[in-house]
Design a protein around this motif. Structure first.
Motif, mmCIF file in Angstrom:
data_model
loop_
_atom_site.group_PDB
_atom_site.id
_atom_site.type_symbol
_atom_site.label_atom_id
_atom_site.label_comp_id
_atom_site.label_asym_id
_atom_site.label_seq_id
_atom_site.Cartn_x
_atom_site.Cartn_y
_atom_site.Cartn_z
ATOM 1 N N SER A 202 -18.513 -57.912 9.605
ATOM 2 C CA SER A 202 -17.414 -56.954 9.712
ATOM 3 C C SER A 202 -16.185 -57.593 10.340
ATOM 4 C CB SER A 202 -17.851 -55.739 10.538
ATOM 5 O OG SER A 202 -18.196 -56.112 11.862
ATOM 6 N N GLU A 203 -16.397 -58.470 11.325
ATOM 7 C CA GLU A 203 -15.268 -59.176 11.928
ATOM 8 C C GLU A 203 -14.647 -60.161 10.942
ATOM 9 O OE1 GLU A 203 -13.983 -58.822 15.495
ATOM 10 O OE2 GLU A 203 -14.772 -57.027 14.517
ATOM 11 N N LEU A 204 -15.492 -60.787 10.142
ATOM 12 C CA LEU A 204 -14.982 -61.691 9.115
ATOM 13 C C LEU A 204 -14.111 -60.933 8.117
ATOM 14 C CD1 LEU A 204 -15.018 -64.554 7.930
ATOM 15 C CD2 LEU A 204 -17.082 -63.913 6.666
ATOM 16 N N ALA A 205 -14.541 -59.739 7.735
ATOM 17 C CA ALA A 205 -13.751 -58.917 6.806
ATOM 18 C C ALA A 205 -12.413 -58.534 7.438
ATOM 19 C CB ALA A 205 -14.543 -57.673 6.414
ATOM 20 N N ARG A 206 -12.417 -58.206 8.729
ATOM 21 C CA ARG A 206 -11.168 -57.876 9.421
ATOM 22 C C ARG A 206 -10.220 -59.072 9.407
ATOM 23 N NH1 ARG A 206 -11.609 -56.391 15.209
ATOM 24 N NH2 ARG A 206 -9.417 -55.855 14.922
ATOM 25 N N ALA A 207 -10.765 -60.258 9.650
ATOM 26 C CA ALA A 207 -9.934 -61.453 9.658
ATOM 27 C C ALA A 207 -9.319 -61.707 8.280
ATOM 28 C CB ALA A 207 -10.761 -62.663 10.097
ATOM 29 N N VAL A 208 -10.129 -61.546 7.239
ATOM 30 C CA VAL A 208 -9.622 -61.737 5.875
ATOM 31 C C VAL A 208 -8.509 -60.744 5.573
ATOM 32 C CG1 VAL A 208 -10.235 -61.567 3.430
ATOM 33 C CG2 VAL A 208 -11.744 -62.788 5.011
ATOM 34 N N ASP A 209 -8.687 -59.478 5.969
ATOM 35 C CA ASP A 209 -7.657 -58.460 5.741
ATOM 36 C C ASP A 209 -6.370 -58.808 6.474
ATOM 37 O OD1 ASP A 209 -9.362 -57.016 4.145
ATOM 38 O OD2 ASP A 209 -9.940 -55.582 5.707
ATOM 39 N N LEU A 210 -6.504 -59.263 7.714
ATOM 40 C CA LEU A 210 -5.312 -59.649 8.479
ATOM 41 C C LEU A 210 -4.556 -60.771 7.797
ATOM 42 C CD1 LEU A 210 -6.406 -59.603 12.234
ATOM 43 C CD2 LEU A 210 -4.539 -58.292 11.213
ATOM 44 N N LEU A 211 -5.276 -61.776 7.353
ATOM 45 C CA LEU A 211 -4.632 -62.923 6.708
ATOM 46 C C LEU A 211 -3.999 -62.519 5.379
ATOM 47 C CD1 LEU A 211 -7.316 -65.656 7.465
ATOM 48 C CD2 LEU A 211 -5.025 -65.498 8.448
ATOM 49 N N ASN A 212 -4.689 -61.675 4.620
ATOM 50 C CA ASN A 212 -4.152 -61.256 3.323
ATOM 51 C C ASN A 212 -2.894 -60.415 3.460
ATOM 52 O OD1 ASN A 212 -6.129 -62.587 1.885
ATOM 53 N ND2 ASN A 212 -7.459 -60.798 1.686
ATOM 54 N N SER A 213 -2.800 -59.653 4.557
ATOM 55 C CA SER A 213 -1.626 -58.794 4.755
ATOM 56 C C SER A 213 -0.511 -59.496 5.515
ATOM 57 C CB SER A 213 -2.030 -57.523 5.506
ATOM 58 O OG SER A 213 -2.506 -57.845 6.804
ATOM 59 N N SER A 214 -0.756 -60.707 5.937
ATOM 60 C CA SER A 214 0.230 -61.426 6.735
ATOM 61 C C SER A 214 1.334 -62.007 5.857
ATOM 62 C CB SER A 214 -0.462 -62.554 7.494
ATOM 63 O OG SER A 214 0.485 -63.400 8.101
ATOM 64 N N SER A 215 2.554 -61.972 6.379
ATOM 65 C CA SER A 215 3.676 -62.619 5.685
ATOM 66 C C SER A 215 4.141 -63.889 6.396
ATOM 67 C CB SER A 215 4.861 -61.641 5.565
ATOM 68 O OG SER A 215 5.292 -61.214 6.848
ATOM 69 N N ARG A 216 3.738 -64.037 7.683
ATOM 70 C CA ARG A 216 4.151 -65.230 8.443
ATOM 71 C C ARG A 216 2.961 -65.790 9.234
ATOM 72 N NH1 ARG A 216 7.573 -61.371 9.597
ATOM 73 N NH2 ARG A 216 6.903 -61.248 11.782
#
Length: 326
Positions: A191-205
């Motif tokens: 679940s933490e890995l999924a959160r990290a992936v979501d953060l990176l995918n939504s990141s612009s910088r």
């Protein structure tokens, strides 16, 4: 049954050790006799124990395998302290094999040559783990455990103590070869890995901050792939310099730099810290802030010490980096 010295050298050979650094002495001479009979292991004769341990450290970093150093009892062992402290700070898998006086005399305080009360305690704060043999049955498992511990999870130096009489005595064998099935911690929480992936995918910088652990794990390919997939600038701690070629368009030098590099970190909307302890000396004392931090490291030892993570991923950092790539 074999003499303890031969058992130790056999285990080094099984583990793929090709080079040993050290100095012969009256206490470890049996180990050297066993090394003489094993030509596949090259011995580098050193002038002093500190130099031998530093050489083992350098070899471990360059070769990516354990750097083995052999010392004598008491003062000979003590000379390695500065080198082992350096290896600990640099996550270098050094295996220090040292002797002690005859096992029946340890702790008696009778003035035996090079006797040092509780010798192993000197090394408890400057190595990843200490292994002490006190009976013939200890020799094989302790030697294998020491080699395994040096490389498992976060690499680091280990201390293996073998009393002189155990090198002579007949020692039983054990399971063949060092256990390598669980060298690395299991991958982090899904679940933490999924959160990290979501953060990176939504990141612009996004920004990648890469440390020594990534270097020791040989993660140059993963760092490059993550940087290019995320279009993320790569900043390193000083020891990690070069993990991404300096002429790569996403390589921006080390985290100690000011000016544009400092502003880049502060304006990031996600910072992916990969294989770095985020020690005060590397980051916090330099005024660095890490917004929305994803901290990927071998274990929880350094998580949250200086920077609270938004997401923490612990375990096999190579596998975790590949999971972030999707």
């Amino acid at each position: 049954m074999k003499p303890g010295a031969e058992r130790v050298v056999d285990i080094l050979h099984e583990a793929g050790v090709e080079v040993v650094f050290g100095i012969p002495s009256i206490h470890n001479i049996r180990l050297y006799e066993a090394l003489r009979k094993r030509p596949s292991i090259r011995h580098i004769l050193c002038r002093q124990e500190a130099g031998a341990a530093h050489m083992a450290d350098g070899y471990a970093r360059a070769a990516g395998r354990p750097g083995v150093v052999v010392t004598s009892t008491g003062p000979g062992a003590g000379y390695t302290v500065p080198a082992l402290l350096e290896a600990l700070g640099s996550l270098s898998p050094v295996v220090m094999i040292t002797t002690n006086i005859k096992s029946s005399k340890i702790g008696k305080g009778i003035g035996t040559l090079h006797e040092l009360d509780r010798q192993d305690r000197i090394f408890q704060g400057i190595t990843k783990e200490t292994f002490v043999a006190r009976s013939p049955e200890d020799v094989v498992p302790k030697t294998r455990q020491a080699l395994r511990a040096a490389l498992s999870g976060r690499p680091g130096p280990v201390y293996l103590e073998l009393p002189t009489d155990l090198l002579d005595r007949q020692v039983p064998g054990g399971e063949h070869g060092p256990d390598t099935d669980s060298l690395f911690a299991p991958p982090g929480d899904a679940s933490e890995l999924a959160r990290a992936v979501d953060l990176l995918n939504s990141s612009s910088r996004p920004v990648l901050l890469v440390g020594t652990g990534a270097v020791r794990a040989g993660m140059a390919r993963e760092v490059k792939a993550l940087a290019e997939e995320l279009a993320a600038p790569v900043i390193t701690t000083v020891p990690a310099k070069g993990i991404l070629p300096e002429d790569h368009p996403l390589a921006f030098g080390n985290a100690a730099r000011r000016g544009a590099v400092r502003r880049m970190i502060q304006s990031a909307d996600v910072v992916l810290a990969l294989g770095t302890r985020l020690r005060e000396v590397d980051t916090k004392r330099r005024g660095i802030t890490l917004p929305r931090l994803i901290h990927v490291d071998w274990d929880e030892q350094w998580i949250g010490r200086n920077f609270p993570p938004h997401v923490a991923l612990t375990g096999d950092i190579v596998a975790l980096a590949r999971s972030l790539l999707g």
